[in-house]
Motif scaffolding. Structure first.
Motif, PDB file in Angstrom:
ATOM      1  N   GLN A 211      -0.943  -5.950  -2.914  1.00 38.89           N
ATOM      2  CA  GLN A 211      -1.549  -6.622  -1.773  1.00 38.89           C
ATOM      3  C   GLN A 211      -1.296  -8.124  -1.811  1.00 38.89           C
ATOM      4  N   ASP A 212      -1.319  -8.713  -2.996  1.00 42.51           N
ATOM      5  CA  ASP A 212      -1.010 -10.142  -3.128  1.00 42.51           C
ATOM      6  C   ASP A 212       0.411 -10.427  -2.651  1.00 42.51           C
ATOM      7  N   ALA A 213       1.342  -9.528  -3.009  1.00 47.70           N
ATOM      8  CA  ALA A 213       2.730  -9.711  -2.586  1.00 47.70           C
ATOM      9  C   ALA A 213       2.855  -9.584  -1.066  1.00 47.70           C
ATOM     10  N   ILE A 214       2.214  -8.586  -0.498  1.00 47.93           N
ATOM     11  CA  ILE A 214       2.281  -8.383   0.952  1.00 47.93           C
ATOM     12  C   ILE A 214       1.685  -9.578   1.688  1.00 47.93           C
ATOM     13  N   ALA A 215       0.592 -10.120   1.154  1.00 50.09           N
ATOM     14  CA  ALA A 215      -0.045 -11.279   1.782  1.00 50.09           C
ATOM     15  C   ALA A 215       0.861 -12.502   1.770  1.00 50.09           C
ATOM     16  N   ARG A 216       1.822 -12.524   0.870  1.00 48.09           N
ATOM     17  CA  ARG A 216       2.750 -13.651   0.759  1.00 48.09           C
ATOM     18  C   ARG A 216       4.112 -13.344   1.388  1.00 48.09           C
TER      19      ARG A 216
END
Length: 244
Positions: A211-216
């Motif tokens: 999710q952190d990657a998708i948010a970025r």
């Protein structure tokens, strides 16, 4: 193919050169002799024809010929960030990724990753992996050596821009992830300057990491219905993205 050797020093055509120790040892191990032909490259692009002039006890002198601008890079630069697999699988991943044309490799420590590296041990591993990349370039014909970045923790890496001007992808098993094959049919994909693909270790990325990657800005990407090993997934994504 003539034997190929990487030189850590900058090369110039039509000059005599005493080979660096690593390349000289390699020549001696192959029992090459004065007059034998070889190919040298320094990683800055292109390669040089060369001929052995002198074999000493521990040194080798060669005559460099003309520079050839030939390149054997992938159609599209792809940077791979990977949660380090354990044991010797990371060695294998670096070697095969280099053969497939990877632009750079970012080793990551992730939540589910077994391998934990820091300090001198991390530096030694990076040096080891960079040497593997160089040897793979010598074997496969590449004249540009991919950079193996220092080991980083996922949380620190994801907060910094991974690769400028590159489309970002994270390998995912979640429903709704884009099929990687669809990128090959997307005309807009061919115009992209590069790609950065994030792949997890054994067990994959954690839900929070994904999710952190998708948010970025990392688009979730699936390789299909089968669950691949960590090193296989990263290489499959690299092969498909590099050819689009």
């Amino acid at each position: 193919m003539k034997p190929r050797f990487h030189c850590s020093t900058t090369l110039a055509g039509q000059t005599l050169l005493v080979l660096p120790p690593g390349a000289a040892r390699h020549v001696q191990v192959l029992r090459m002799q004065p007059g034998d032909a070889l190919t040298l490259f320094d990683g800055c692009g292109g390669e040089y024809a060369a001929t052995i002039e002198r074999m000493g006890r521990s040194d080798v002198t060669v005559q460099l010929g003309a520079h050839s601008s030939i390149e054997r890079e992938a159609a599209r630069p792809v940077h791979v960030a990977v949660g380090m697999p354990a044991n010797e699988r990371m060695d294998w991943l670096v070697e095969k990724a280099t053969e497939l044309g990877v632009a750079s490799i970012q080793p990551l420590m992730t939540a589910h990753g077994v391998l934990r590296l820091a300090g001198e041990r991390a530096d030694k591993k990076r040096t080891h992996w960079q040497a593997i990349a160089i040897a793979a370039c010598e074997q496969c014909g590449r004249n540009r050596v991919p950079l193996v970045h220092p080991v980083r923790a996922f949380a620190a890496w994801i907060d910094s821009p991974p690769i400028d001007d590159a489309e970002r992808f994270v390998l995912s098993l979640a429903e709704g992830a884009h099929q990687i094959r669809s990128l090959r049919d997307d005309p807009a994909s061919a115009s992209l300057r590069g790609a950065c693909v994030l792949s997890g270790p054994e067990g994959g990325l954690s839900a929070v990491e994904e999710q952190d990657a998708i948010a970025r800005g990392f688009a979730p990407l699936t390789l299909g219905p089968r669950v691949l090993r960590a090193e296989t997934a990263a290489l499959a994504a690299l092969a498909l993205l590099a050819s689009t």
